[in-house]
Design a protein around this motif. Structure first.
Motif, PDB file in Angstrom:
ATOM      1  N   ALA A  26       0.798  -1.326  -0.201  1.00 48.69           N
ATOM      2  CA  ALA A  26       0.026   0.042  -0.027  1.00 48.69           C
ATOM      3  C   ALA A  26       1.016   1.373  -0.089  1.00 48.69           C
ATOM      4  O   ALA A  26       0.183   2.434  -0.050  1.00 48.69           O
ATOM      5  CB  ALA A  26      -1.127   0.028   1.138  1.00 48.69           C
ATOM      6  N   LEU A  27       2.158   1.315  -0.092  1.00 47.82           N
ATOM      7  CA  LEU A  27       3.118   2.319   0.092  1.00 47.82           C
ATOM      8  C   LEU A  27       2.868   3.200  -1.040  1.00 47.82           C
ATOM      9  O   LEU A  27       2.453   2.712  -2.326  1.00 47.82           O
ATOM     10  CB  LEU A  27       4.469   1.799   0.248  1.00 47.82           C
ATOM     11  CG  LEU A  27       4.964   1.470   1.512  1.00 47.82           C
ATOM     12  CD1 LEU A  27       6.446   0.740   1.272  1.00 47.82           C
ATOM     13  CD2 LEU A  27       4.745   2.144   2.696  1.00 47.82           C
ATOM     14  N   PRO A  28       2.949   4.413  -1.089  1.00 50.19           N
ATOM     15  CA  PRO A  28       3.025   5.261   0.114  1.00 50.19           C
ATOM     16  C   PRO A  28       1.688   5.493   1.057  1.00 50.19           C
ATOM     17  O   PRO A  28       0.779   5.530   0.445  1.00 50.19           O
ATOM     18  CB  PRO A  28       3.758   6.459  -0.160  1.00 50.19           C
ATOM     19  CG  PRO A  28       3.206   6.915  -1.622  1.00 50.19           C
ATOM     20  CD  PRO A  28       2.731   5.527  -2.106  1.00 50.19           C
ATOM     21  N   LEU A  29       1.974   5.390   2.410  1.00 53.03           N
ATOM     22  CA  LEU A  29       1.154   5.653   3.085  1.00 53.03           C
ATOM     23  C   LEU A  29       0.896   7.156   3.928  1.00 53.03           C
ATOM     24  O   LEU A  29       1.926   7.236   4.366  1.00 53.03           O
ATOM     25  CB  LEU A  29       0.824   4.684   4.119  1.00 53.03           C
ATOM     26  CG  LEU A  29       0.409   2.972   3.772  1.00 53.03           C
ATOM     27  CD1 LEU A  29       0.726   2.048   4.949  1.00 53.03           C
ATOM     28  CD2 LEU A  29      -1.108   3.303   3.554  1.00 53.03           C
ATOM     29  N   PRO A  30      -0.245   7.692   4.148  1.00 53.40           N
ATOM     30  CA  PRO A  30      -0.231   8.804   4.729  1.00 53.40           C
ATOM     31  C   PRO A  30      -0.438   8.705   6.352  1.00 53.40           C
ATOM     32  O   PRO A  30      -1.137   7.740   6.727  1.00 53.40           O
ATOM     33  CB  PRO A  30      -1.611   9.507   4.401  1.00 53.40           C
ATOM     34  CG  PRO A  30      -2.545   8.483   4.005  1.00 53.40           C
ATOM     35  CD  PRO A  30      -1.529   7.534   3.356  1.00 53.40           C
ATOM     36  N   ALA A  31       0.335   9.122   6.924  1.00 54.17           N
ATOM     37  CA  ALA A  31       0.344   8.926   8.579  1.00 54.17           C
ATOM     38  C   ALA A  31       0.411  10.484   9.503  1.00 54.17           C
ATOM     39  O   ALA A  31       0.884  11.355   8.709  1.00 54.17           O
ATOM     40  CB  ALA A  31       1.418   8.238   9.029  1.00 54.17           C
ATOM     41  N   LEU A  32       0.394  10.491  10.533  1.00 50.66           N
ATOM     42  CA  LEU A  32       0.481  11.690  11.570  1.00 50.66           C
ATOM     43  C   LEU A  32       1.530  11.219  12.568  1.00 50.66           C
ATOM     44  O   LEU A  32       1.344  10.162  13.101  1.00 50.66           O
ATOM     45  CB  LEU A  32      -0.655  11.833  12.037  1.00 50.66           C
ATOM     46  CG  LEU A  32      -1.642  12.717  11.050  1.00 50.66           C
ATOM     47  CD1 LEU A  32      -3.064  13.196  12.066  1.00 50.66           C
ATOM     48  CD2 LEU A  32      -1.345  14.025  10.903  1.00 50.66           C
ATOM     49  N   ALA A  33       2.433  11.836  12.707  1.00 52.02           N
ATOM     50  CA  ALA A  33       3.416  11.697  13.873  1.00 52.02           C
ATOM     51  C   ALA A  33       2.778  12.244  15.048  1.00 52.02           C
ATOM     52  O   ALA A  33       2.308  13.333  15.147  1.00 52.02           O
ATOM     53  CB  ALA A  33       4.788  12.690  13.544  1.00 52.02           C
ATOM     54  N   THR A  34       2.844  11.464  16.141  1.00 57.18           N
ATOM     55  CA  THR A  34       2.223  11.851  17.446  1.00 57.18           C
ATOM     56  C   THR A  34       3.288  13.265  18.047  1.00 57.18           C
ATOM     57  O   THR A  34       4.449  13.081  17.494  1.00 57.18           O
ATOM     58  CB  THR A  34       2.382  10.867  18.324  1.00 57.18           C
ATOM     59  OG1 THR A  34       3.691  10.265  18.901  1.00 57.18           O
ATOM     60  CG2 THR A  34       1.462   9.551  17.981  1.00 57.18           C
ATOM     61  N   PRO A  35       2.605  13.747  18.861  1.00 51.18           N
ATOM     62  CA  PRO A  35       3.361  15.118  19.611  1.00 51.18           C
ATOM     63  C   PRO A  35       4.733  14.664  20.020  1.00 51.18           C
ATOM     64  O   PRO A  35       5.747  15.470  19.977  1.00 51.18           O
ATOM     65  CB  PRO A  35       2.318  15.594  20.276  1.00 51.18           C
ATOM     66  CG  PRO A  35       1.029  15.377  19.869  1.00 51.18           C
ATOM     67  CD  PRO A  35       1.272  13.915  19.168  1.00 51.18           C
ATOM     68  N   PRO A  36       4.695  13.502  20.940  1.00 49.01           N
ATOM     69  CA  PRO A  36       5.885  13.062  21.438  1.00 49.01           C
ATOM     70  C   PRO A  36       7.186  12.719  20.364  1.00 49.01           C
ATOM     71  O   PRO A  36       8.143  13.094  20.561  1.00 49.01           O
ATOM     72  CB  PRO A  36       5.722  11.915  22.496  1.00 49.01           C
ATOM     73  CG  PRO A  36       4.226  11.998  22.886  1.00 49.01           C
ATOM     74  CD  PRO A  36       3.666  12.627  21.522  1.00 49.01           C
TER      75      PRO A  36
END
Length: 126
Positions: A26-36
């Motif tokens: 499925a690459l590339p995949l969108p993601a969000l980095a967590t605040p930490p």
């Protein structure tokens, strides 16, 4: 002889390998980095403007100890250094086709890591 019930493993090996195959397809995949995670990345690469939004451009399995690692692309021209992070430090849009599989893996891995304690290996795999 070591019996399977005496071994402590973090990941369900079948689940992890199946998810790795699905993620790679499925690459590339969108993601969000967590605040930490984002705070740690800013420490490692001061001066780089990193937003929480990123793309996963590579997937690697680092064994039971490391779990599923994701190579991140923050869409900046300067891609050095490359960032490899555990999938457990990322969040995903729940509408993503693999979101349920990812969430199940993350939940299982975090639970097993907590159960293992700081010294690791605290009990058998159920």
């Amino acid at each position: 002889m070591i019996r399977e019930r005496e071994l402590f493993v973090i990941d369900n090996p079948l689940q992890a390998h199946l998810l790795v195959a699905k993620l790679k397809a499925a690459l590339p995949l969108p993601a969000l980095a967590t605040p930490p995670l984002l705070a740690q990345l800013h420490e490692q690469a001061p001066g780089r403007d990193l937003s929480p939004r990123c793309q996963i451009t590579g997937i690697h399995y680092a064994g039971d100890e490391g779990g599923i690692l994701c190579k991140l692309d923050f869409g900046t021209e300067d891609a050095d250094p490359a960032f490899f992070v555990s999938i457990t430090h990322l969040t995903f849009d729940r509408r993503l086709p693999l979101a349920r599989d990812i969430a199940a893996y993350q939940k299982h891995r975090v639970k097993r890591l907590r159960r293992s304690g700081p010294a690791g290996g605290a009990g058998p795999y159920p």
